[in-house]
Scaffold this motif. Sequence first.
Motif, PDB file in Angstrom:
ATOM      1  N   GLU A 177       0.779  -1.149   0.020  1.00  9.62           N
ATOM      2  CA  GLU A 177      -0.250   0.151  -0.078  1.00  9.62           C
ATOM      3  C   GLU A 177       0.930   1.176   0.102  1.00  9.62           C
ATOM      4  O   GLU A 177       0.670   2.638  -0.175  1.00  9.62           O
ATOM      5  CB  GLU A 177      -1.294  -0.312   1.020  1.00  9.62           C
ATOM      6  CG  GLU A 177      -2.405  -1.087   1.242  1.00  9.62           C
ATOM      7  CD  GLU A 177      -2.756  -0.531   0.330  1.00  9.62           C
ATOM      8  OE1 GLU A 177      -3.849   0.958   0.883  1.00  9.62           O
ATOM      9  OE2 GLU A 177      -3.897  -0.864  -0.183  1.00  9.62           O
ATOM     10  N   THR A 178       1.957   1.349   0.543  1.00  9.87           N
ATOM     11  CA  THR A 178       3.034   2.097   0.825  1.00  9.87           C
ATOM     12  C   THR A 178       4.079   1.692   0.701  1.00  9.87           C
ATOM     13  O   THR A 178       4.598   0.573   0.164  1.00  9.87           O
ATOM     14  CB  THR A 178       3.263   2.627   2.393  1.00  9.87           C
ATOM     15  OG1 THR A 178       3.867   2.226   2.964  1.00  9.87           O
ATOM     16  CG2 THR A 178       1.567   3.420   3.002  1.00  9.87           C
ATOM     17  N   THR A 179       5.082   2.613   0.634  1.00 10.80           N
ATOM     18  CA  THR A 179       6.624   2.483   0.235  1.00 10.80           C
ATOM     19  C   THR A 179       7.144   1.587   1.340  1.00 10.80           C
ATOM     20  O   THR A 179       8.434   1.129   1.424  1.00 10.80           O
ATOM     21  CB  THR A 179       7.245   3.698  -0.223  1.00 10.80           C
ATOM     22  OG1 THR A 179       7.421   4.702   1.110  1.00 10.80           O
ATOM     23  CG2 THR A 179       6.581   4.381  -1.470  1.00 10.80           C
ATOM     24  N   LEU A 180       6.777   1.638   2.579  1.00  9.32           N
ATOM     25  CA  LEU A 180       7.217   1.287   3.667  1.00  9.32           C
ATOM     26  C   LEU A 180       7.716   0.499   4.303  1.00  9.32           C
ATOM     27  O   LEU A 180       8.821   0.188   4.570  1.00  9.32           O
ATOM     28  CB  LEU A 180       6.660   1.833   5.007  1.00  9.32           C
ATOM     29  CG  LEU A 180       6.218   2.908   5.226  1.00  9.32           C
ATOM     30  CD1 LEU A 180       4.987   4.297   6.893  1.00  9.32           C
ATOM     31  CD2 LEU A 180       7.292   4.160   4.778  1.00  9.32           C
ATOM     32  N   PRO A 181       6.987  -0.632   3.957  1.00 11.14           N
ATOM     33  CA  PRO A 181       7.384  -2.331   4.017  1.00 11.14           C
ATOM     34  C   PRO A 181       8.319  -2.727   2.595  1.00 11.14           C
ATOM     35  O   PRO A 181       9.046  -3.368   3.261  1.00 11.14           O
ATOM     36  CB  PRO A 181       5.860  -3.209   3.673  1.00 11.14           C
ATOM     37  CG  PRO A 181       5.373  -1.483   3.384  1.00 11.14           C
ATOM     38  CD  PRO A 181       5.851  -0.653   2.217  1.00 11.14           C
ATOM     39  N   ILE A 182       9.029  -1.994   2.269  1.00 11.97           N
ATOM     40  CA  ILE A 182       9.730  -3.039   1.230  1.00 11.97           C
ATOM     41  C   ILE A 182      11.310  -2.834   1.718  1.00 11.97           C
ATOM     42  O   ILE A 182      11.419  -1.711   2.409  1.00 11.97           O
ATOM     43  CB  ILE A 182      10.024  -1.918  -0.850  1.00 11.97           C
ATOM     44  CG1 ILE A 182      10.393  -2.972  -1.379  1.00 11.97           C
ATOM     45  CG2 ILE A 182      10.436  -0.591   0.218  1.00 11.97           C
ATOM     46  CD1 ILE A 182      10.469  -2.864  -2.696  1.00 11.97           C
ATOM     47  N   THR A 183      12.310  -4.417   1.688  1.00  8.23           N
ATOM     48  CA  THR A 183      13.268  -4.229   1.879  1.00  8.23           C
ATOM     49  C   THR A 183      14.390  -3.512   1.320  1.00  8.23           C
ATOM     50  O   THR A 183      14.537  -3.892  -0.074  1.00  8.23           O
ATOM     51  CB  THR A 183      13.708  -5.496   2.750  1.00  8.23           C
ATOM     52  OG1 THR A 183      13.913  -6.996   1.644  1.00  8.23           O
ATOM     53  CG2 THR A 183      12.242  -6.232   3.584  1.00  8.23           C
ATOM     54  N   LEU A 184      15.569  -3.927   2.013  1.00 16.13           N
ATOM     55  CA  LEU A 184      17.099  -3.371   1.225  1.00 16.13           C
ATOM     56  C   LEU A 184      17.021  -4.754   0.547  1.00 16.13           C
ATOM     57  O   LEU A 184      17.182  -4.760  -0.848  1.00 16.13           O
ATOM     58  CB  LEU A 184      17.552  -3.447   2.244  1.00 16.13           C
ATOM     59  CG  LEU A 184      19.377  -2.899   1.624  1.00 16.13           C
ATOM     60  CD1 LEU A 184      19.256  -1.427   0.750  1.00 16.13           C
ATOM     61  CD2 LEU A 184      20.222  -2.911   2.816  1.00 16.13           C
ATOM     62  N   GLU A 185      16.590  -5.595   0.683  1.00 16.35           N
ATOM     63  CA  GLU A 185      16.880  -6.912  -0.224  1.00 16.35           C
ATOM     64  C   GLU A 185      15.940  -6.383  -1.324  1.00 16.35           C
ATOM     65  O   GLU A 185      16.551  -7.184  -2.187  1.00 16.35           O
ATOM     66  CB  GLU A 185      16.963  -8.403   0.700  1.00 16.35           C
ATOM     67  CG  GLU A 185      17.167  -8.655   1.448  1.00 16.35           C
ATOM     68  CD  GLU A 185      19.526  -8.643   1.408  1.00 16.35           C
ATOM     69  OE1 GLU A 185      19.451  -8.745   0.494  1.00 16.35           O
ATOM     70  OE2 GLU A 185      19.359  -8.311   2.697  1.00 16.35           O
ATOM     71  N   GLU A 186      14.788  -6.441  -1.098  1.00 16.84           N
ATOM     72  CA  GLU A 186      13.956  -6.612  -2.358  1.00 16.84           C
ATOM     73  C   GLU A 186      14.760  -5.837  -3.274  1.00 16.84           C
ATOM     74  O   GLU A 186      14.701  -6.161  -4.099  1.00 16.84           O
ATOM     75  CB  GLU A 186      12.463  -6.318  -1.609  1.00 16.84           C
ATOM     76  CG  GLU A 186      11.990  -7.297  -1.065  1.00 16.84           C
ATOM     77  CD  GLU A 186      10.636  -6.766  -0.733  1.00 16.84           C
ATOM     78  OE1 GLU A 186       9.110  -7.654  -0.842  1.00 16.84           O
ATOM     79  OE2 GLU A 186      10.756  -5.643   0.066  1.00 16.84           O
ATOM     80  N   MET A 187      15.243  -4.185  -2.955  1.00 17.68           N
ATOM     81  CA  MET A 187      15.639  -3.131  -3.989  1.00 17.68           C
ATOM     82  C   MET A 187      16.275  -3.634  -4.470  1.00 17.68           C
ATOM     83  O   MET A 187      16.770  -2.902  -5.476  1.00 17.68           O
ATOM     84  CB  MET A 187      15.656  -1.836  -2.767  1.00 17.68           C
ATOM     85  CG  MET A 187      15.121  -1.162  -2.554  1.00 17.68           C
ATOM     86  SD  MET A 187      13.613  -0.576  -3.316  1.00 17.68           S
ATOM     87  CE  MET A 187      14.214   0.554  -4.244  1.00 17.68           C
ATOM     88  N   ILE A 188      17.861  -4.028  -3.858  1.00 14.81           N
ATOM     89  CA  ILE A 188      18.867  -5.084  -4.528  1.00 14.81           C
ATOM     90  C   ILE A 188      18.694  -5.865  -5.560  1.00 14.81           C
ATOM     91  O   ILE A 188      18.514  -5.922  -5.961  1.00 14.81           O
ATOM     92  CB  ILE A 188      19.753  -5.876  -3.391  1.00 14.81           C
ATOM     93  CG1 ILE A 188      20.210  -4.176  -2.551  1.00 14.81           C
ATOM     94  CG2 ILE A 188      21.010  -6.353  -3.927  1.00 14.81           C
ATOM     95  CD1 ILE A 188      21.193  -4.540  -1.307  1.00 14.81           C
ATOM     96  N   HIS A 189      17.048  -7.233  -5.120  1.00 12.17           N
ATOM     97  CA  HIS A 189      17.080  -7.758  -6.375  1.00 12.17           C
ATOM     98  C   HIS A 189      16.912  -7.171  -7.109  1.00 12.17           C
ATOM     99  O   HIS A 189      16.941  -7.434  -8.428  1.00 12.17           O
ATOM    100  CB  HIS A 189      16.053  -8.412  -5.827  1.00 12.17           C
ATOM    101  CG  HIS A 189      15.468  -9.398  -6.188  1.00 12.17           C
ATOM    102  ND1 HIS A 189      16.037 -10.582  -7.065  1.00 12.17           N
ATOM    103  CD2 HIS A 189      14.229 -10.221  -7.649  1.00 12.17           C
ATOM    104  CE1 HIS A 189      15.103 -11.432  -8.083  1.00 12.17           C
ATOM    105  NE2 HIS A 189      14.049 -10.560  -7.640  1.00 12.17           N
ATOM    106  N   HIS A 190      15.381  -6.478  -7.344  1.00  8.52           N
ATOM    107  CA  HIS A 190      15.284  -5.448  -8.547  1.00  8.52           C
ATOM    108  C   HIS A 190      16.474  -3.679  -9.251  1.00  8.52           C
ATOM    109  O   HIS A 190      16.911  -4.543 -10.484  1.00  8.52           O
ATOM    110  CB  HIS A 190      13.502  -4.756  -7.755  1.00  8.52           C
ATOM    111  CG  HIS A 190      13.242  -5.790  -8.327  1.00  8.52           C
ATOM    112  ND1 HIS A 190      11.999  -5.923  -9.224  1.00  8.52           N
ATOM    113  CD2 HIS A 190      12.582  -6.047  -6.414  1.00  8.52           C
ATOM    114  CE1 HIS A 190      10.735  -6.283  -8.883  1.00  8.52           C
ATOM    115  NE2 HIS A 190      11.930  -7.481  -7.248  1.00  8.52           N
TER     116      HIS A 190
END
Length: 257
Positions: free
Chosen positions: A53-66
């Motif tokens: 729903e918001t940007t808050l839950p995304i993790t560093l791992e997910e950001m790095i993966h993408h």
Amino acid sequence: MPVTTQQLTQWKQQGRPIVALTAWDYTIAQLLDISGVDLVLVGDSLAVILGYETTLPITLEEMIHHAKAVRRGVKNALVVVDLPFLTYQESMSQAMHSAGRVLKETGAQAVKLEGGYPAMVETIVHLVQSGIPVLGHVGLTPQSIHQLGLRQQGKTREEGDRIFNEAIALEKAGVFAIVLEHIPAHLALQITQKLRIPTIGIGAGYDCDGQVLVTSDILGLSEKHPPFAKVYTNLRETIGKAVQDYAVEVRERQFPK
Ligand code: KIV
């Protein structure tokens, strides 16, 4: 020649607007790069693409993966990756660790951090002095959604002065450019005229040195998009129609022929 952070400042001096868009995977990144986008941002708005729903839950791992996938698709544009919520605000060493991982593991050239308050400015000084290029971000900072909501920032004199001063402090701290999100156009103009480094606007009028938008918004893929995003095509409709046509042909045994 790949775009560099220094080149963005030269473009500001030459009056050449900077074109920036977000990307979340190899295919989209490659398309943006081939189409001549200058700066590809792996924004934490990726969270919405992943169904949050918001940007808050995304993790560093997910950001790095993408970001790794995006980086593989880009040959020329400058690739910048957002540090997600609470991966840099706790301490300078947390910010160093997160930003270092992003640069080392993804091959991106820079990170973006939200906020221009004194502790964040100190953190940015440390990152920049350690050789990590930083893109600043002031105005509406979506990681503070529970404090700010999603309303335009800088409407009052006091708020406007605060954002103006934050932008100056970020330039002094060494950021190579600043995203100005959802602030009045006159304030964005004032900041743009004051700074040597470029401003990249999103919902901040046309006087910024560049513009950034969320790619899923301009492609008409988002369920909701902010009022300042222009929808250039309606991919939700196009994809929906293609999928329905395929489904009909399979069910009626017209595909494959
Ligand atoms: O995450 C994001 O998409 C952003 C915007 C400024 C484009 O940070």
